[in-house]
Design a protein around this motif. Structure first.
Motif: not given
Length: 320
Positions: A186-215
């Motif tokens: 749910d934290s915009t900062i946390a999502r971006k931090q994780i996204q930068r690590v994963v995409e820095g590995m050359g792997i695509r990401t999909t972002l969701k802001k809570d469990g209900a949205e992800a489910l």
């Protein structure tokens, strides 16, 4: 005030029930704010503060508490408002985020309330992008704003977000080319931090802001005839989220025959007072305290290599 916090570490029965407890407090005005009790170590009258050279303007000083020295941040200043006056009459909420302890100066502390995560909602869309809210709720008809503390900490004391050389396995992106990582926070900062690590590995990401949205996203893949296991490398999921927390999300995934084999890492700043046994109880594959880019990258490495039948360790030679 000590009585308010006496049972903080005895509240783990809420875990897995999509519930939380909020410590309510006020800053410069009458607006009520909240913080998850699981993040709180102690509440006390503001002690004597000592100035330190070169400190951020948000840090009013440091205090010697329980044999340690902690920075004390003015939460009103941190969210872009005026400094709290008469700090001698204020309170300090001692918290633990991302494996570190810090204090937040507040004008007053009200009480603890028991809530359902379903009653905690994302900030209104009209709030803009620069706000410091991670969620809102209502208590006794009054709006309660839940502050994005991770955003405050990232601004006051930025952490290293780059992955160290040699951590990312060569060719990892090629092995993961057909799959992506689902990031739920749910934290915009946390999502971006994780996204930068994963995409820095050359792997695509999909972002969701809570469990209900992800489910809902996972179920949409099923509805489209897609195999989520074939689509996703893993799910990196926060625990504290409005609408549906990470525990409940994990339990829902495990209870769905078409989703139950998905690899889930619960990635949370609940490091000090968090009971890791609850991760096993809801069936998560792993737990990782925020935010260490090298550890996160290693987890992604391990998962990709496990899915492709590779090993991180060199083969043992005969006679070795």
């Amino acid at each position: 005030m000590a009585g308010v916090m006496d049972s903080v570490n005895q509240r783990t029965q809420l875990v897995g029930q999509n519930r939380l407890e909020l410590l309510l407090f006020r800053l410069g005005g009458q607006q009520l704010y909240g913080i998850n009790v699981f993040k709180v170590k102690e509440v006390l009258q503001c002690p004597q503060l000592n100035a330190i050279p070169g400190r951020s303007s948000v840090v009013r000083g440091v205090a010697h508490i329980r044999g340690g020295t902690l920075p004390i941040m003015d939460m009103n200043l941190a969210i872009g408002k005026r400094a709290l006056p008469d700090i001698e009459s204020c309170f300090v909420i001692i918290t633990e985020y991302n494996r570190t302890a810090q204090g937040f100066l507040v004008r007053s502390v009200e009480r603890i309330v028991n809530m359902n995560w379903g009653d905690i909602h994302p900030p209104p869309k009209g709030a803009g992008k620069e706000h410091y809210l991670t969620a809102v709720t209502q208590v006794d008809g009054q709006l309660v704003e839940i502050i994005d503390v991770e955003k405050i900490l990232a601004e006051v004391s930025p952490i290293r977000e780059e992955v160290s050389a040699g951590v990312i396995q060569d060719g990892i992106a090629e092995r993961a080319v057909q799959r992506h990582v689902l990031i739920v926070d749910d934290s915009t900062i946390a999502r971006k931090q994780i996204q930068r690590v994963v995409e820095g590995m050359g792997i695509r990401t999909t972002l969701k802001k809570d469990g209900a949205e992800a489910l809902a996203y996972l179920k949409s893949l099923l509805k489209e005839g897609k195999d989520p296991y074939g689509e996703l490398i893993m799910i990196i999921c926060d625990i504290e989220m409005p609408e549906m927390d990470g525990y409940t999300f994990t339990a829902e995934v495990r209870n769905n025959p078409e989703l139950k084999n998905l690899h889930i890492i619960l990635h949370t700043s609940l490091s000090g007072v968090f009971n890791e046994a609850m991760v096993r109880k809801v069936g998560a594959d792993d737990f990782l305290a925020k935010f260490h880019p090298d550890e996160l990258a290693r987890r992604v490495n391990d998962r990709v290599l496990a899915m492709t039948g590779e090993s991180l360790l060199p083969a043992v030679q005969p006679g070795a």
